[in-house]
Design an enzyme around this catalytic site. Sequence first.
Site, PDB file in Angstrom:
ATOM      1  CE  LYS A 330     -18.430   3.366   7.680  1.00 14.43           C
ATOM      2  NZ  LYS A 330     -19.510   3.000   6.774  1.00 14.43           N
ATOM      3  NE  ARG A 335     -16.357  -6.467   2.568  1.00 17.20           N
ATOM      4  CZ  ARG A 335     -16.998  -5.306   2.391  1.00 17.20           C
ATOM      5  NH1 ARG A 335     -17.093  -4.440   3.399  1.00 17.20           N
ATOM      6  NH2 ARG A 335     -17.560  -5.018   1.231  1.00 17.20           N
ATOM      7  N   GLY A 403     -25.533   0.979   5.563  1.00 11.02           N
ATOM      8  CA  GLY A 403     -25.891   0.397   4.272  1.00 11.02           C
ATOM      9  C   GLY A 403     -25.099  -0.880   4.015  1.00 11.02           C
ATOM     10  NE  ARG A 431     -27.361   4.449   1.623  1.00 12.36           N
ATOM     11  CZ  ARG A 431     -26.116   4.168   1.958  1.00 12.36           C
ATOM     12  NH1 ARG A 431     -25.786   4.083   3.221  1.00 12.36           N
ATOM     13  NH2 ARG A 431     -25.209   3.970   1.040  1.00 12.36           N
ATOM     14  CB  SER A 476     -22.282  -1.517  -5.781  1.00 16.28           C
ATOM     15  OG  SER A 476     -22.543  -1.856  -4.441  1.00 16.28           O
ATOM     16  CD  GLN A 478     -22.699  -0.820   0.635  1.00 17.77           C
ATOM     17  OE1 GLN A 478     -23.852  -0.653   0.237  1.00 17.77           O
ATOM     18  NE2 GLN A 478     -22.119  -0.025   1.517  1.00 17.77           N
ATOM     19  CG  ASP A 624     -17.244   5.511   1.187  1.00 23.67           C
ATOM     20  OD1 ASP A 624     -18.342   5.661   0.624  1.00 23.67           O
ATOM     21  OD2 ASP A 624     -16.857   4.418   1.651  1.00 23.67           O
ATOM     22  NE  ARG A 655     -21.701  10.688   1.980  1.00 25.72           N
ATOM     23  CZ  ARG A 655     -21.105   9.578   2.408  1.00 25.72           C
ATOM     24  NH1 ARG A 655     -20.315   8.906   1.601  1.00 25.72           N
ATOM     25  NH2 ARG A 655     -21.290   9.158   3.624  1.00 25.72           N
ATOM     26  NE  ARG A 697     -17.616   7.831   4.500  1.00 25.53           N
ATOM     27  CZ  ARG A 697     -16.853   7.123   5.335  1.00 25.53           C
ATOM     28  NH1 ARG A 697     -15.944   7.732   6.076  1.00 25.53           N
ATOM     29  NH2 ARG A 697     -17.012   5.827   5.450  1.00 25.53           N
TER      30      ARG A 697
END
Length: 744
Positions: A330, A335, A403, A431, A476, A478, A624, A655, A697
């Site tokens: 993913k 990207r 996200g 988020r 992170s 991201q 994840d 989670r 997930r």
Amino acid sequence: MSAVTDPVPVFQRMAVIGLGLIGGSLAAAVRRGRLAETVVACDRRYEDAVLGQQLGVIDEAAQSIAEAVSGADLVVVAVPVRATESVLEQIKPHLSAHAVLTDVGSTKASFVAAVEAVFGELGPNIIPGHPIAGSEKSGVTASNPDLFAHHKVILTPAENADPDKLAKLTRLWEGCDATVLTMSVAYHDEVLAATSHLPHLIAFSLVDTLAGEDQNMDIFRYAAGGFRDFTRIAASDPVMWHDIFLSNREAVLRVIDHFSRDLDQLRTAIADQDSTTLLKVFSRAKAAREHFSKMLSGQAYVTDMSQNQVTFHLKPGGRMTGDIRVPGDKSISHRSIMLGALADGVTEVNGFLEGEDSLATLQAFRDMGVTIEGPDSGHVRIHGVGIDGLQAPRGPLYLGNSGTAMRLFTGLLAAQPFDSELTGDESLSKRPMGRVADPLRAMGAVIETGEAGRPPLKIRGGQSLTGIRYEMPVASAQVKSCLLLAGLYAEGATSVTEPAPTRDHTERMLEGFGYHVHRSGATASVSGGGRLTATAIDVPADISSAAFFLVAASIAQDSDLTLRHVGMNPTRVGVINILRLMGADIEIANERDIGGEPVADLRVRSANLKGIDIPEDQVPLAIDEFPVLFIAAACAEGETILRGAEELRVKESDRIQVMADGLAAIGVQTTVTPDGIVITGGQTMVGGTVDSHGDHRIAMSFAVASLRAEGEIEVTDCANVATSFPGFVELAQSTGIQIVAEGI
Ligand code: S3P
């Protein structure tokens, strides 16, 4: 529930004014379903009402509107839109104070205007309606009691509408097997102008144009199926459509102008042999059509996707065997689209993940003017527009559940010359986005967030950014990627230092596109002002998706499963390291490098897992995979302790808590801590119902848990599995999980 089994009529006496296709079909459906005690109708041509009675469409034919309306507790106006006002004048003196008055017209503002002209206001008993169903046939003889079955009916009640009357009218339509939606008058008219009125206009116009050509007989003789399909609606009732266009004039003119502009653009593209524009428009339209077909599933109006409830039903036990390849990574798929779009030249991607998240990214770039062919079995061709080639999207970019898309886009869009807005689904809207907005503001970006730094994000274009040195407070990928993307446009160098290693796909892929990333220890930097060159990308299978099968084959007895072409980037292999520490039997073979990313084949066999203290340095490398690692821990011998994982609380769901609740629901007690969890393995999983909170997930993790459960497990709210793992259910079934999905 079908009305046939419901003998209690909703209304006593329904009066239908105008017995054409729609009025007659409603009368027939109401009679068949016994939704009204008596159905009476009148028509401009009395013979048609009599014919309706003879055909069994109505109970009584009235000679006048006065006769039909007297004593009725429901009056349905089903006349051509432009006749509404004079019909209402005739209805008014005979309408009981308690009767519900509704209509079936295709434009709602005109009905409201007629009501206001006659009654002074839209009273609480007057509820405009519009069934989205029809046929090119007309007249009472075309009446069809099934016309509304599985179609939408839109009601546009005013704020003062009587809720009981609204509920009764809703029940009546539902009794005709229709689905009822409510919306405002203005919204209805805008939507219908675009989705119904414009296509009818084009069909009428096209057939008229062709019929006027000299060779018209030949044109019609040789017309292929496409022409027939496309122009079917040109055989609709001319008077009705004449009325509709004049009644919904403003909204229709707006979409006609829009359409004319776009048609002109295509004309120019053909004249200039401009293949890029033609391909762009056609592939964007094809993708949109396919997207709609999924959503529409053969119906005339979209349903709310959030109502799309998917539940997993899992039988206990099973063994895992097979030789499989899970879908593409993913992170890399996102990207590949982003960098491919910004590159000079055409980028070919293979193994692209056709999940909702990466498709949201793909669609957003199409919305910014990038031509993207595919995806077709994982193959995508991106016609890069160059680093400065993106165009302003027409509206907000909707990023669904993703996200990654939202955070990376924020960096990219902060540097564009145009304004943009980013929105997402319910989970994404909760988020935190301050983690990207704050450092971007320090670079000179202007970004407005929703409450508490949450989406939607409004990004002001036209800012010049300056590079910064940023020490990330959280590990992170991201945030790091977001800043590096903004850094491509910033003056000077942008460097990001991470407190612990996070996935480095952005850095690797930038290098693959010929953009140098300077890496030194925990810091990655780029200098703005360079360009990207198109390349070929082979997306490895997603280790995060493979993780479900690694745990499944480890915990299920007599298992032996091979996973092919799995991405083995060292910043992603935490799940393998942790499982091996727990005693898992995972063999790594055929290690190779494809396009800058390492891959391998993994063979995994059943093992007796034992609980461990998870090393904190593995947390970002397996970020994840914890939901499914918790399942492994629950099946292990002894205690597993996780610390330093507070980030898990701000993923697609919290989670830590959602997994603890889910485990408790199937009989496994855990101890939740602010930054982790303690799980004592070996407790009996008795089974039960788990709420996945729409987190893909979590849903897949409990599917894996079934292998060691003693009773059935049901997992609710699983539609989002499609965000990262299309085909999960089929692959799980084929390898040994006893899963059935309901609601797909
Ligand atoms: C991702 C980074 C991680 C991860 C997410 C994908 C990425 O998020 O959880 O699924 O593609 O960069 P954080 O950067 O928030 O840890």
